[in-house]
Design an enzyme around this catalytic site. Structure first.
Site, PDB file in Angstrom:
ATOM      1  N   CYS A 129     -48.425  -9.783  24.351  1.00  0.00           N
ATOM      2  CA  CYS A 129     -47.398 -10.150  25.629  1.00  0.00           C
ATOM      3  C   CYS A 129     -47.410  -8.510  26.237  1.00  0.00           C
ATOM      4  O   CYS A 129     -46.471  -8.748  27.413  1.00  0.00           O
ATOM      5  CB  CYS A 129     -46.034 -11.195  24.807  1.00  0.00           C
ATOM      6  SG  CYS A 129     -47.106 -12.157  24.257  1.00  0.00           S
ATOM      7  N   ASN A 140     -43.986 -19.741  27.042  1.00  0.00           N
ATOM      8  CA  ASN A 140     -44.640 -18.654  26.429  1.00  0.00           C
ATOM      9  C   ASN A 140     -46.238 -18.273  26.571  1.00  0.00           C
ATOM     10  O   ASN A 140     -46.727 -18.655  25.768  1.00  0.00           O
ATOM     11  CB  ASN A 140     -44.351 -18.516  25.174  1.00  0.00           C
ATOM     12  CG  ASN A 140     -44.530 -16.695  24.856  1.00  0.00           C
ATOM     13  OD1 ASN A 140     -45.688 -16.227  25.354  1.00  0.00           O
ATOM     14  ND2 ASN A 140     -44.289 -15.796  22.979  1.00  0.00           N
ATOM     15  N   HIS A 158     -40.480 -10.732  29.389  1.00  0.00           N
ATOM     16  CA  HIS A 158     -41.460 -11.488  28.729  1.00  0.00           C
ATOM     17  C   HIS A 158     -40.938 -12.597  28.400  1.00  0.00           C
ATOM     18  O   HIS A 158     -39.829 -12.632  27.774  1.00  0.00           O
ATOM     19  CB  HIS A 158     -42.249 -10.412  28.057  1.00  0.00           C
ATOM     20  CG  HIS A 158     -43.260 -11.675  26.738  1.00  0.00           C
ATOM     21  ND1 HIS A 158     -43.991 -12.327  27.464  1.00  0.00           N
ATOM     22  CD2 HIS A 158     -42.706 -11.901  25.358  1.00  0.00           C
ATOM     23  CE1 HIS A 158     -44.116 -13.496  26.710  1.00  0.00           C
ATOM     24  NE2 HIS A 158     -43.781 -12.672  24.657  1.00  0.00           N
TER      25      HIS A 158
END
Length: 343
Positions: free
Chosen positions: A122, A299, A268
């Site tokens: 990420c 996500n 993020h």
């Protein structure tokens, strides 16, 4: 002794264009609930996620990246042949070699651009952005394409109540090029490998190198179990909330930007509660626009920051020239934060 000529690049680098691609299939929480004992209310309260996008058979990692990249190149106002390097951050391109970046560079019509993949979870977009900035300033490429792309639906265990609802698919890309003034700040990045077990792939690929199929990991129905992403939710939450807020502040300090001077915060998209906690810890003023793209995108790991950036600009919630703090963090554990001027 020969003298090596110094490189001659641009004085600074900036993001010149951004593009995104979200798969056509929208998956509501109700679909996730077909396999896990939970509720829509629980998923929304724990993560903020209402829907996510899942890729179809034709929406490969390469295909999604090419779509996002074409938009970013057009937004930057340059031709693909001017791209000198292509950096792709992904953990869901399943061919170990060659790098998917080479295929993308060719399909876009670059002129034999350097191309490589990175695996930084990420935080991958931040890692790629930092490398791109260095290339532009050092002079090895005038324009660099940075792509974050994931098909995390391929790495999701739909029977795992702790992660089944989290992940989505998509691609985000930016073009980084020369600037006459600073527009990408110093990067604060690092890793904490002692916490690697908190986010990981459940089964390493070499477990599948067996002569007897019965030795392969099986699910409760007796079918071969494909690897998935698993995490220790509470440990990751605590780390992100307490440690990443510190890193974000360090990035602001390194750029010489105060919270009051900030226009946009693009963290993020891991969890709305993490985002809200970071906003509170950083004491961001109310005028700062905060990306919460996770609600409808889920996500998407390396793709989450450029996708959120693209949406904020497209909706007018952020505008060209705004000062934005970005931070990515995840598996490794790795992290990267910097302050940028939006394209």
């Amino acid at each position: 002794m020969a003298k090596i000529k110094p490189a001659k690049g641009a004085p600074y680098a900036r993001i010149l264009g951004v593009g995104g691609y979200r798969p056509t299939r929208v998956v509501p929480n109700e679909v996730i609930l077909e396999r896990i004992d939970s509720s829509d209310e629980w998923i929304r309260s724990r993560s903020g996620i209402e829907t996510r996008h899942w890729a179809g058979p034709e929406e490969t990692v390469a295909a999604m990246a090419i779509e996002a990249s074409g938009k970013a190149i057009a937004d930057a106002g340059i031709d693909a042949a001017q791209i000198g390097a292509v950096i792709v951050s992904t953990v869901s391109h399943f061919a170990q070699t060659p790098a998917v970046a080479t295929q993308i560079a060719d399909k876009l019509g670059t002129d034999k651009a350097a191309a490589f993949d990175i695996s930084a979870g990420c935080a991958g977009f931040g890692y790629g952005l930092t490398l791109a900035k260095g290339m532009v300033v050092e002079g090895s490429a005038e324009y660099v394409l940075v792509i974050g792309v994931e098909r995390l639906s391929d790495l999701t265990d739909l029977d795992d109540r702790t992660t089944a609802f989290l992940f989505g698919d998509g691609a985000g890309a930016v073009v980084v090029g020369p600037s006459q003034e600073p527009a990408i700040g110093p990067t604060v990045w690092g890793s904490e490998g002692d916490k690697a077990e908190t986010i990981k792939q459940t089964i390493p690929w070499d477990r599948y190198r067996v002569d007897d199929v019965s030795q392969l990991p099986l699910d409760e129905h007796g079918s071969i179990k494909f690897p998935a992403i698993t995490q220790e939710g509470q440990a990751v939450f605590r780390w992100a909330v307490f440690e990443m807020a510190k890193v974000a502040q360090q990035a602001l300090d390194a750029a010489g930007v105060s919270p009051e001077e900030l226009d946009v915060f693009i963290p993020h998209q891991a969890n709305v509660r993490i985002i809200d906690s970071m906003v509170k810890t950083l004491k961001l003023p109310e005028h700062v626009t905060v990306a919460r793209d996770i609600r409808t995108t889920g996500n998407t790991s390396a793709a989450s920051i450029p996708l959120a950036m693209e949406r904020l600009l497209a909706t007018g919630e952020a505008k060209s020239g705004d000062t934005a703090l970005i931070i990515g963090f995840g598996a490794g554990l790795v992290y990267a934060a910097t302050v940028v001027t939006l394209p």
